[in-house]
Design an enzyme around this catalytic site. Structure first.
Site, PDB file in Angstrom:
ATOM      1  N   ASN A  14     -67.222 -51.368 -38.169  1.00 37.87           N
ATOM      2  CA  ASN A  14     -66.967 -50.761 -39.484  1.00 37.87           C
ATOM      3  C   ASN A  14     -67.175 -51.851 -40.531  1.00 37.87           C
ATOM      4  OD1 ASN A  14     -65.920 -49.604 -41.788  1.00 37.87           O
ATOM      5  ND2 ASN A  14     -63.794 -49.516 -41.037  1.00 37.87           N
ATOM      6  N   LYS A  16     -67.070 -51.609 -43.642  1.00 37.76           N
ATOM      7  CA  LYS A  16     -66.280 -51.385 -44.867  1.00 37.76           C
ATOM      8  C   LYS A  16     -67.181 -51.588 -46.099  1.00 37.76           C
ATOM      9  CE  LYS A  16     -62.221 -52.520 -42.248  1.00 37.76           C
ATOM     10  NZ  LYS A  16     -60.852 -53.010 -42.194  1.00 37.76           N
ATOM     11  N   HIS A 100     -59.223 -43.473 -41.427  1.00 35.77           N
ATOM     12  CA  HIS A 100     -58.941 -44.911 -41.409  1.00 35.77           C
ATOM     13  C   HIS A 100     -57.751 -45.189 -42.318  1.00 35.77           C
ATOM     14  CE1 HIS A 100     -59.349 -49.203 -42.011  1.00 35.77           C
ATOM     15  NE2 HIS A 100     -60.083 -49.219 -40.904  1.00 35.77           N
ATOM     16  N   GLU A 172     -55.132 -47.969 -34.387  1.00 34.04           N
ATOM     17  CA  GLU A 172     -55.222 -49.116 -35.288  1.00 34.04           C
ATOM     18  C   GLU A 172     -53.875 -49.341 -35.954  1.00 34.04           C
ATOM     19  OE1 GLU A 172     -59.536 -50.060 -36.359  1.00 34.04           O
ATOM     20  OE2 GLU A 172     -58.680 -48.852 -37.964  1.00 34.04           O
ATOM     21  N   GLY A 178     -57.184 -56.399 -40.300  1.00 36.69           N
ATOM     22  CA  GLY A 178     -57.573 -57.408 -41.285  1.00 36.69           C
ATOM     23  C   GLY A 178     -56.541 -58.505 -41.489  1.00 36.69           C
ATOM     24  N   SER A 213     -57.958 -56.666 -35.829  1.00 37.57           N
ATOM     25  CA  SER A 213     -58.138 -58.094 -35.557  1.00 37.57           C
ATOM     26  C   SER A 213     -58.693 -58.402 -34.169  1.00 37.57           C
ATOM     27  CB  SER A 213     -56.826 -58.855 -35.804  1.00 37.57           C
ATOM     28  OG  SER A 213     -56.428 -58.709 -37.167  1.00 37.57           O
TER      29      SER A 213
END
Ligand code: PGA
Length: 251
Positions: A14, A16, A100, A172, A178, A213
């Site tokens: 992804n 982003k 998401h 997630e 992140g 991560s």
């Protein structure tokens, strides 16, 4: 679980809101050039909408699939700035990420809207990758499974369990996305096992990815867990060496 099909491994990148024509070209070249030696793994890249055509062209002769980061729940019409499932299909997308946490938290997507988007993706012939996951506060309050069960339940209610035959789920944890903080193998496996159980008879065959991560240094440990079928990558998918290394670890 003895009637379970062998689940294929899947790694999804992804991107982003990152990249430009020049950096994307470099990244796509790097990934396709190093792809040899990745065996038995399905992979997909989800660039920003405006770069889908660029990626589709670069991946034309590759087994790596194309995906999008979101989809609108309507078929067509007066929805300024939005993108439909049919448009994504038109550009060659196979997957689309739905729900998401950045869209739930930052764009105000409700659980009901996530379920409508999941439905719209299926209607367009796309494979939705449904993201679920708890916040740090929910985990600290012992509500992780309850939160995930609710997020999943709203979608199951909307589309029915059978629809998961053509869907992927990604766990997630919001606190791991992140942040560099990865869920421990015990935490991840507990949630993945829970999601599989919530999917009833579709559980044994549904691909359930972990995201948050994931890096080349921790991927192997995660992929060794029985209920983790691959990964949804953010940061690591912006580096060709890392992306390919993680795909190799999944093979
Ligand atoms: P991360 O993002 O790998 O950068 O933590 C994961 C995601 O948002 O899917």
């Amino acid at each position: 679980m003895n009637e379970s099909k062998t689940r294929r491994r899947l790694v999804v990148g992804n991107w982003k809101m990152n990249g430009n024509l020049a950096t994307n070209a470099e990244l796509l070249d790097g990934i396709t050039a190093q792809w040899q030696g990745v065996d038995g793994v399905d992979a997909a890249l989800c660039p920003p909408f405006v770069y889908l055509s660029q990626a589709a062209h670069a991946l034309k002769n590759s087994v790596i699939e194309l995906g999008a980061q979101s989809v609108n729940e309507h078929d067509a019409g007066a929805f300024t700035g939005e993108i439909s499932g049919a448009m994504l299909d038109d550009l060659g997308c196979r997957y689309v990420i739905v729900g998401h946490n950045e869209r739930r938290r930052l764009e105000g997507e409700t659980e009901a809207r996530v379920a409508d988007k999941f439905h719209a993706a299926l209607q367009a012939g796309l494979i939705p990758i449904l993201c679920v996951g708890e916040s740090e506060q929910e985990r600290d309050a012992g509500q992780a499974l309850e939160t995930i069960g609710r997020q999943l339940g709203v979608v199951i209610e909307r589309v029915g369990l059978q629809a998961f035959e053509n869907a992927v789920v990604a766990y997630e944890p919001v606190w791991a996305v992140g942040t560099g903080k990865v869920a421990s193998p015990e935490q991840a496996e507990e949630v993945h096992r829970f999601i599989r159980a919530e999917l009833g008879k579709l559980g044994p065959q549904t691909q359930i990815l972990y995201g948050g991560s994931v890096k080349p240094g921790n991927a192997e440990q995660l992929f060794a867990l029985p209920d983790i079928d691959g990964a949804l990558l953010g940061g690591a998918s912006l580096n060709a060496d890392d992306f390919v290394a993680i795909c190799k670890a999944a093979g």
